[in-house]
Design an enzyme around this catalytic site. Structure first.
Site, PDB file in Angstrom:
ATOM      1  CE  LYS A 169      32.809  39.362  41.688  1.00 23.83           C
ATOM      2  NZ  LYS A 169      32.461  37.982  41.262  1.00 23.83           N
ATOM      3  CE1 TYR A 198      31.526  42.907  41.074  1.00 19.81           C
ATOM      4  CE2 TYR A 198      33.629  44.026  40.834  1.00 19.81           C
ATOM      5  CZ  TYR A 198      32.741  43.044  40.430  1.00 19.81           C
ATOM      6  OH  TYR A 198      33.077  42.211  39.387  1.00 19.81           O
ATOM      7  CB  SER A 216      36.832  41.395  40.129  1.00 22.48           C
ATOM      8  OG  SER A 216      37.133  42.668  39.582  1.00 22.48           O
TER       9      SER A 216
END
Length: 252
Positions: A161, A157, A144
């Site tokens: 990522k 997160y 991401s």
């Protein structure tokens, strides 16, 4: 020249929704037979039905990517049903937005378990298959743009990522001798169910779109051809690359 994936068996984890579903459809449009690994059996079946409209075979496997034995069983079922593995897409991911001062260790571990541990378990199993088969293949690890810029409330997160970037790079180096390519897909702002709450915030959409040179978010369908490109077996020298598809967000 468009990629021709006829005869290729591809797996997409988390392939029943959002970008994962778009990647699965893109692979199918290019001729690949596709297995969807995800926990929601109903959405799996819907995606399988869509994929089969392209005249290819499809399989839905209920799989929790954090469960080592479930991953092994999913691979066994996939190969037994669709044939030797040709492309593996590690896409499964979740996001829980919590300020760092309020984030529990359980929340941190839950996100990392799915996004990073799951990517490890799945790519390890795919690597084992590729090495045993001895004919090469392609891996795609989905990261991401948060791995570039960070985000408030996104510690777990963002860390997960960023971690898959290192995993993807390592796989590219380690598996090259086995003719297995691994590239990392880095999507930008895309309209998916995961971020529907952000899409509903007009101020947020204006801010992120204004920072994006193309002045909008991506539609999931815009990842169809990207999937086929990254899986293309003829691109034997393309590995270790981070393919950023973000409308120019990270360079603006």
């Amino acid at each position: 020249m468009a990629a021709d994936l006829t005869g290729t068996t591809a797996v997409v984890t988390g392939g029943n929704n959002g970008i994962g579903r778009a990647l699965a459809v893109g692979l199918a449009k290019a001729g690949a037979d596709v297995a969807i690994w995800a926990r929601n059996a109903e959405r799996n079946a819907q995606t399988v039905a869509e994929i089969e409209t392209f005249g290819v075979k499809a399989l839905g496997v209920s799989c929790d990517v954090t469960d080592e034995q479930a991953v092994i069983a999913a691979m066994d079922e996939t190969v037994a049903t669709l044939g030797p593995l040709g492309c593996f897409v590690a896409n499964s991911g979740i996001s829980i937005e919590t300020p760092i001062v309020d984030m529990s260790f359980d929340t941190w571990r839950h996100v990392l378990a799915t996004n990073l541990d799951g990517a490890f378990l799945c790519t390890r199993e795919a690597a084992r298959r590729f090495v045993d088969q001895g004919v090469g293949g392609s891996m795609i690890v989905v990261s991401s743009t948060i791995s570039r810029y960070g985000g408030a409330g996104m510690a777990a997160y963002g860390a997960s990522k960023t971690g898959v970037l290192g995993l993807g790079r390592t796989l590219a180096v380690e598996l090259a001798r086995h003719r297995v390519r691994c590239n990392v897909l880095v999507p930008g702002w895309t309209k998916t169910a995961m971020n529907e709450h952000l899409q509903a915030d007009e101020r947020f959409v204006r801010a992120t779109s204004g920072r994006t040179p193309v002045r909008r978010w991506a539609e999931p369908e815009e990842f169809h051809d990207i999937a086929a490109f990254l899986a293309d077996p003829s691109l034997t020298f393309h590995t270790g690359n981070e393919v950023i598809v973000d409308g120019g967000y990270t360079i603006y």
